[in-house]
Design an enzyme around this catalytic site. Structure first.
Site, PDB file in Angstrom:
ATOM      1  N   CYS A 168       0.852  -1.369  -0.046  1.00 34.90           N
ATOM      2  CA  CYS A 168       0.216  -0.018   0.040  1.00 34.90           C
ATOM      3  C   CYS A 168       0.842   1.328   0.047  1.00 34.90           C
ATOM      4  CB  CYS A 168      -0.924  -0.109   1.305  1.00 34.90           C
ATOM      5  SG  CYS A 168      -2.083  -1.621   1.269  1.00 34.90           S
ATOM      6  N   HIS A 191      -3.233   7.415   2.411  1.00 32.94           N
ATOM      7  CA  HIS A 191      -3.429   6.177   1.580  1.00 32.94           C
ATOM      8  C   HIS A 191      -4.910   5.668   2.432  1.00 32.94           C
ATOM      9  CE1 HIS A 191      -4.180   2.173   0.804  1.00 32.94           C
ATOM     10  NE2 HIS A 191      -3.674   1.562   2.209  1.00 32.94           N
ATOM     11  N   ASN A 207      -9.940   0.087  -0.252  1.00 25.77           N
ATOM     12  CA  ASN A 207      -8.600   0.233  -0.226  1.00 25.77           C
ATOM     13  C   ASN A 207      -8.162  -0.072  -1.366  1.00 25.77           C
ATOM     14  OD1 ASN A 207      -5.869  -0.040   0.400  1.00 25.77           O
ATOM     15  ND2 ASN A 207      -6.005  -0.985   2.227  1.00 25.77           N
TER      16      ASN A 207
END
Ligand code: ACO
Length: 324
Positions: A114, A251, A281
């Site tokens: 990520c 993020h 996500n």
């Protein structure tokens, strides 16, 4: 003389298919209420059969090039952050290179889960500042839906697919000329925390990509600690205070992680760009997707101080400061 990597263009792409929480409740034992309350996620986009990470990345790139007003042939370096490449090799970045005709560029992928976009941005920025390239394409692109266990409600509700891209151009100057661009990047990793978040496959393991395995509660706790620390590091190293920050572009993992990190860092929630409710996500794609959205609707304006932060498997975690 200082060289800065200035954002010239940006682009984003989300696959057409939307999967809502109610759709998910038909697959696993979950509910819209649980998912919204624990994560803030309402829906996610899912790549069509045969739609690859490189396809998503190319769509985002075409937009970014158009906004920068340049042709693919002008790109010198392509860095693509992904944990879900098209193939084990070659790099998905080379697929994008071929599609946009960036034939004189060099292209490679970065695997930092990520945190992939900030890692990719840091690498491109360093190449530009060293004078080894003048124009960079930085991409975050993922098809996480392909590495989810759709029977595991503790992970499959959290992720989605998408891509975002920025074009950076090296600008030289002194004083006010160099105010814009990437100001700093801050990268970290700690391999001791592997078991908290990983995909249980891979070429050297069993030839299959594997699926996401996660100890969610501990990942959550670690995320808030590491993200607020790296935001603090980014501000202190530039001599900024939280009042200097115009936009926090985190993020997009979980709205509760976003809120806790902003609060712990002392940054107003009003300055935070949030897309997790609609995108879920999207791993390395989430920051450039959020950046694009906020730049398109004129929230982020030229001269704004933007702070980005991310954490992902590894663990990896990172931040970047950027004068838009
Ligand atoms: N629907 C309904 N119930 C669920 C679901 C679901 N989708 N998932 C878990 N539950 C249940 C659990 O089984 C558990 O039930 P039990 O009490 O009967 O055992 C209960 O809900 C509570 O589970 P917890 O895991 O303790 O719930 P928590 O409040 O920690 O929320 C979550 C789970 C949302 C995964 C949270 O821990 C989280 O977001 N962690 C961070 C994960 C993350 O963002 N990872 C992405 C990669 S890293 C990054 O990007 C930063």
């Amino acid at each position: 003389m200082v060289i800065r990597s200035v954002v010239q263009g940006w682009g984003a792409y989300l696959p057409e298919k939307i999967l809502t929480n109610d759709d998910l409740a038909k697959i696993v034992e979950t509910s819209d209420e649980w998912i919204v309350e624990r994560t803030g996620i309402r829906q996610r986009h899912i790549a069509a059969d045969g739609e690859m990470t490189s396809d998503l990345a190319t769509h985002a790139t075409v937009q970014a090039l158009a906004r920068a007003g340049i042709d693919g042939a002008e790109i010198d370096i392509i860095v693509l952050g992904t944990a879900t490449p098209d193939e084990t090799f070659p790099a998905t970045a080379t697929r994008v290179q071929e599609r946009i005709g960036a034939h004189t560029a060099f292209a490679f992928d970065v695997q930092a889960a990520c945190s992939g976009f900030i890692y990719a941005l840091a690498l491109a920025d360093n190449f530009l500042r060293l004078g080894q390239a003048r124009t960079a394409l930085v991409i975050g692109a993922e098809t996480f839906s392909r590495i989810l266990d759709w029977q595991d409600r503790t992970t499959c509700v959290l992720f989605g697919d998408g891509a975002g891209a920025v074009v950076l151009r090296a600008e030289e100057g002194t004083g006010a000329n160099t105010d814009r661009g990437v100001l700093s990047t801050h990268l970290h990793s700690d391999g001791r925390q592997h078991d908290l978040l990983y995909a249980d496959g891979g070429p050297s393991f069993n030839q299959m990509a594997g699926v996401v395995r996660m100890q969610g509660r501990e990942v959550f706790r670690q995320a808030v600690i590491k993200l607020s620390a790296v935001v603090g590091e980014a501000l202190v190293s530039n001599g900024f205070s939280v009042a200097d920050v115009d936009w926090l572009v985190p993020h997009q993992a979980n709205k509760r992680i976003l809120d806790s990190t902003a609060r712990k860092s002392g940054i107003s929630l009003k300055k935070m760009v949030v897309t997790v409710d609609r995108h879920a996500n999207t791993s390395a794609a989430s920051i450039p997707l959020a950046l694009s959205e906020a730049a398109n609707d004129d929230r982020i304006k030229q001269g704004d101080l933007v702070v980005m932060e991310a954490m992902g498997a590894g663990f990896t975690w990172a931040a970047a400061t950027l004068r838009w």
